[in-house]
Design a protein around this motif. Structure first.
Motif, short mmCIF file in Angstrom:
data_model
loop_
_atom_site.label_atom_id
_atom_site.label_comp_id
_atom_site.label_asym_id
_atom_site.label_seq_id
_atom_site.Cartn_x
_atom_site.Cartn_y
_atom_site.Cartn_z
N THR A 335 10.83 11.09 8.98
CA THR A 335 10.80 9.69 9.39
C THR A 335 11.45 8.84 8.30
N ARG A 336 11.90 7.67 8.70
CA ARG A 336 12.42 6.68 7.75
C ARG A 336 11.52 5.45 7.79
N PHE A 337 11.31 4.87 6.62
CA PHE A 337 10.39 3.73 6.50
C PHE A 337 11.17 2.44 6.73
N ARG A 338 11.12 1.95 7.95
CA ARG A 338 11.91 0.77 8.34
C ARG A 338 11.10 -0.51 8.37
N GLU A 339 9.79 -0.43 8.23
CA GLU A 339 8.96 -1.63 8.28
C GLU A 339 9.31 -2.55 7.12
N PRO A 340 9.49 -3.86 7.37
CA PRO A 340 9.84 -4.79 6.28
C PRO A 340 8.82 -4.73 5.14
N GLY A 341 9.33 -4.68 3.94
CA GLY A 341 8.47 -4.66 2.77
C GLY A 341 7.88 -3.30 2.43
N ALA A 342 8.29 -2.25 3.13
CA ALA A 342 7.72 -0.92 2.91
C ALA A 342 8.04 -0.42 1.51
N GLU A 343 7.02 0.08 0.80
CA GLU A 343 7.17 0.71 -0.51
C GLU A 343 6.24 1.91 -0.58
N PRO A 344 6.61 3.03 0.03
CA PRO A 344 5.74 4.21 0.00
C PRO A 344 5.47 4.63 -1.43
N ARG A 345 4.22 5.10 -1.68
CA ARG A 345 3.82 5.37 -3.06
C ARG A 345 3.23 6.75 -3.24
N ARG A 346 2.31 7.16 -2.35
CA ARG A 346 1.61 8.42 -2.51
C ARG A 346 1.66 9.22 -1.21
N LEU A 347 1.55 10.55 -1.37
CA LEU A 347 1.65 11.49 -0.25
C LEU A 347 0.55 12.53 -0.38
N VAL A 348 -0.12 12.81 0.74
CA VAL A 348 -1.10 13.90 0.83
C VAL A 348 -0.82 14.66 2.11
N VAL A 349 -0.81 16.00 2.02
CA VAL A 349 -0.57 16.84 3.19
C VAL A 349 -1.76 17.79 3.35
N ASP A 350 -2.31 17.83 4.54
CA ASP A 350 -3.42 18.73 4.86
C ASP A 350 -3.13 19.38 6.21
N GLY A 351 -2.56 20.57 6.19
CA GLY A 351 -2.19 21.24 7.43
C GLY A 351 -1.11 20.46 8.16
N ARG A 352 -1.43 20.01 9.37
CA ARG A 352 -0.47 19.23 10.16
C ARG A 352 -0.64 17.73 9.96
N ASP A 358 1.23 3.23 1.44
CA ASP A 358 2.34 2.31 1.23
C ASP A 358 1.81 1.08 0.50
N SER A 359 2.23 0.91 -0.77
CA SER A 359 1.74 -0.22 -1.55
C SER A 359 2.51 -1.50 -1.24
N GLY A 360 3.59 -1.42 -0.46
CA GLY A 360 4.31 -2.61 -0.04
C GLY A 360 3.66 -3.28 1.15
N THR A 361 3.32 -2.48 2.16
CA THR A 361 2.62 -3.02 3.34
C THR A 361 1.11 -2.95 3.18
N ASP A 362 0.64 -2.26 2.11
CA ASP A 362 -0.80 -2.08 1.85
C ASP A 362 -1.49 -1.46 3.04
N LYS A 363 -0.91 -0.32 3.47
CA LYS A 363 -1.49 0.42 4.60
C LYS A 363 -1.53 1.91 4.26
N LEU A 364 -2.51 2.60 4.84
CA LEU A 364 -2.59 4.06 4.77
C LEU A 364 -2.25 4.60 6.15
N TYR A 365 -1.15 5.37 6.23
CA TYR A 365 -0.65 5.88 7.50
C TYR A 365 -1.01 7.35 7.65
N LEU A 366 -1.22 7.75 8.90
CA LEU A 366 -1.43 9.15 9.25
C LEU A 366 -0.34 9.58 10.22
N TYR A 367 0.46 10.61 9.80
CA TYR A 367 1.47 11.21 10.66
C TYR A 367 0.99 12.59 11.07
N LYS A 368 1.46 13.06 12.22
CA LYS A 368 1.09 14.38 12.73
C LYS A 368 2.34 15.24 12.91
N LEU A 369 2.30 16.48 12.37
CA LEU A 369 3.37 17.43 12.62
C LEU A 369 3.20 18.04 14.00
#
Length: 614
Positions: A335-352, A358-369
């Motif tokens: 994926t590409r981070f297109r949301e205005p102000g996006a500044e991804p900072r940390r990554l955690v992977v657990d299975g899928r 994201d410290s720019g939007t101040d959100k914690l996102y969950l993606y699914k493989l």
């Protein structure tokens, strides 16, 4: 041209005999970054390569400059050398200039100040340099000033400096602005001799016409002595002999170059052969070093020779085998981070499940493989698990600053995500996902530079206090004050990341890795790599069940060298995964590798990537 300089030497080249071009060439290369193994003579040879490529080009001047800089940029890139370049080709009435990297050209032309500012990338940073070009007339009074580009010297200051007067005065003003440890160059066109007045030339032309058109009397023939036939023959033969000697010298030089080229290629082949058959790595590496030196010199002689390309290919194959470099594996952009102000900072992977803070939007996102594991399910619509302004119990979430994954062994087998906000509030999200909970945390740190967990124990890196704070779990979070990991505070301002497996590993910006057990430094000798770590950004490993028999490697992200390096827990090299060139700048913010070492998730400022290791 009249040249004045301080701190550097501007090299000047006249057109070689039988060259396809007649312009005089001026070259200045300022190295900004290069490995310690590069000899000082390499930079002079790089300038010679520019000269040879320029005078061998048949087309226009700009095309010749572009071709010369491109060939030298490829050479620098192959040796991890970067720098700034200035080239000027002096014609009869006009000069053409080219710059690349952190360098600025300013000139005064008919009372007006014009400029040409170099911009990234530096020459050698990319195999395809992007120089800037301009031209200026060779008129008396024009002054060209070359100076470093940077925060300490603005374009306005340069424009003010060039109005100081003549070249010597301009250079003195620049040196006063920059200081004696910097550098600068001025070039002034040498005024051409003034032509004779038009009236005088017309009178001379009329006098010549009168003499030619006036009738003439046949002069009286007088007996002349017999001609000296030997003198005439000698007069005709001398120019032919000189021409023959020049051609002989030219072809002799070509034969010498061919002979030297063949010798270097044979030397490189022999060294590669030794590297391929040597029983120990030290001998292999020494042989490859000799091969690299021979190939480097051959590139300067004939960079486009087909025989050289074949040797380079063989060298690269043996180099990759010796230094365990893996290339040309699949890479997927999840994926590409297109949301205005996006500044991804940390990554955690657990299975899928993939979590991105994201410290720019101040959100914690969950993606699914997806089930295949090569793409995301609905990559443009990730679930938002936590965000600034959200009410969690009786607390309002502030800016999100850190995240860590925790898990506990059997029989509890509990796992989840811990998130820390700027007010030192800790939030827990446990599986299966429900509403986040606010956990107590006895804050004792100045700033949470990095946060990790090990068996639900929480570790917070605090550079300001020179400590790693260790929290033990309790009722409703971490209510008890932390204990310092190190017996006394140590200097941590150079630490880029840390990892836990029972030991604590600190990754430093200078490329060192320090290993600790119970707060005490233990031996960890990093095996010499083909290229030392250059400002590495992240460290990753898994917890070990038995520290005496570790199962998992230690991974180091080294984006400046475009690679991820796999080491064993004693510092010995296992594999290197070369990151290909392309759109990605390879500014690796965070990454995670699967337990089998078959793939890696890489977080960059613009995208989330999946690397399929061979």
């Amino acid at each position: 041209m009249k040249v004045n300089s301080f701190g550097v030497d501007l090299r000047q080249f006249a057109p070689p005999l039988f060259a396809k071009r007649k312009e005089k060439l001026y070259i200045l290369f300022i190295p900004t970054s290069y490995p310690s193994t590069i000899p000082e003579t390499f930079f002079a040879r790089a300038e010679e390569n520019i000269k040879d490529s320029f005078y061998a080009y048949r087309g226009g001047v700009i095309g010749a400059l572009k071709k010369a800089i491109a060939s030298t940029g490829y050479l620098l890139h192959s040796r991890q050398v970067q720098g700034a370049i200035f080239c000027l080709a002096e014609g009869k009435k006009e000069a053409y200039l080219a710059i690349a990297g952190p360098i600025t050209a300013v000139w005064q032309q008919r009372g007006q100040v014009k400029s040409l500012v170099g911009s990234p990338p530096a020459l050698g940073e990319s195999p395809e340099p992007k120089p800037h070009f301009s031209s200026l007339p060779l008129e008396s009074g024009n002054i060209l000033l070359i100076a470093p580009a940077g925060d300490e010297l603005t374009l306005r200051q340069l424009e003010k400096t060039i109005k100081s007067g003549k070249g010597e005065d301009v250079l003195a003003a620049l040196q006063e602005t920059l200081g004696p440890k910097s550098w600068g160059v001025t070039l002034e066109p040498t005024p051409l001799p003034s032509p004779e007045p038009l009236g005088k030339r017309l009178r001379a032309l009329g006098e010549l016409a009168r003499k030619l058109l006036a009738p003439t009397e046949k002069p009286e023939e007088k007996p002349t002595p017999s001609p000296n036939h030997w003198a005439k023959a000698a007069a005709l033969a001398i120019p032919l002999i000189v021409l023959f000697l020049i051609l002989l010298a030219y072809f002799q030089r070509a034969r010498v170059l061919d002979s030297r080229m063949n010798h270097l290629l044979q030397e490189a082949k022999a060294a590669i052969s030794i590297a391929s058959s040597a029983p120990d790595e030290q001998t292999q590496r020494e042989a490859l070093k000799r091969a690299a030196q021979a190939i480097e010199e051959a590139r300067l002689l004939r960079p486009m020779a087909s025989q050289l390309k074949e040797v380079e290919k063989t060298f690269q194959e043996q180099y990759d085998k010796t230094y365990k470099v893996l290339r040309n594996y699949p890479i997927a952009t999840l994926t590409r981070f297109r949301e205005p102000g996006a500044e991804p900072r940390r990554l955690v992977v657990d299975g899928r499940d993939i979590y991105v803070l994201d410290s720019g939007t101040d959100k914690l996102y969950l993606y699914k493989l997806n089930e295949v594991g090569d793409a995301l399910v609905d990559p443009d619509k990730p679930a938002v698990l936590l965000q600034k302004g959200q009410a969690v119990e009786d607390v309002v979430v502030k800016e999100l600053v850190e995240m860590a994954f925790y898990s506990t062994p059997q029989p509890e087998a509990e796992k989840g995500i811990l998130v820390l906000d700027s007010s030192a509030n800790l939030y827990r999200l446990s599986l299966p996902w429900g509403a986040p909970r606010h956990w107590s945390l006895a804050s004792n740190f100045s700033y949470p530079d990095r946060m990790k967990t090990l068996d639900k124990r929480l570790y917070i890196l605090d550079r300001g206090q020179g400590q790693i704070w260790r929290y033990m779990p309790g009722e409703g979070g971490y209510p008890s004050p932390p204990t310092p990991y190190f017996p006394r505070a140590i200097r941590l301002d150079g630490v880029r990341d840390f990892a836990l497996d029972g030991y604590v590993y600190l990754l430093l910006a200078d490329g060192r890795i320090l290993k600790f057990l119970a707060g005490n430094l233990v031996p960890f000798e990093l095996e010499p790599l083909d290229k030392p770590f250059l400002n590495p950004s992240a460290l990753f490993t898994f917890p070990e069940e038995d520290l005496e028999k570790p199962k998992f490697p230690l991974y180091v992200a080294d984006p400046s060298q475009r690679r991820i390096v796999e080491l064993d827990k004693n510092g010995k090299l296992r594999r290197q995964f070369a990151l290909p060139e392309g759109e990605e700048a390879w500014e690796i913010l965070d990454f995670a590798v699967d337990e089998r070492g078959k793939s890696a998730f890489v977080l960059t400022p613009k995208s989330l990537l999946l690397l399929f290791f061979p």
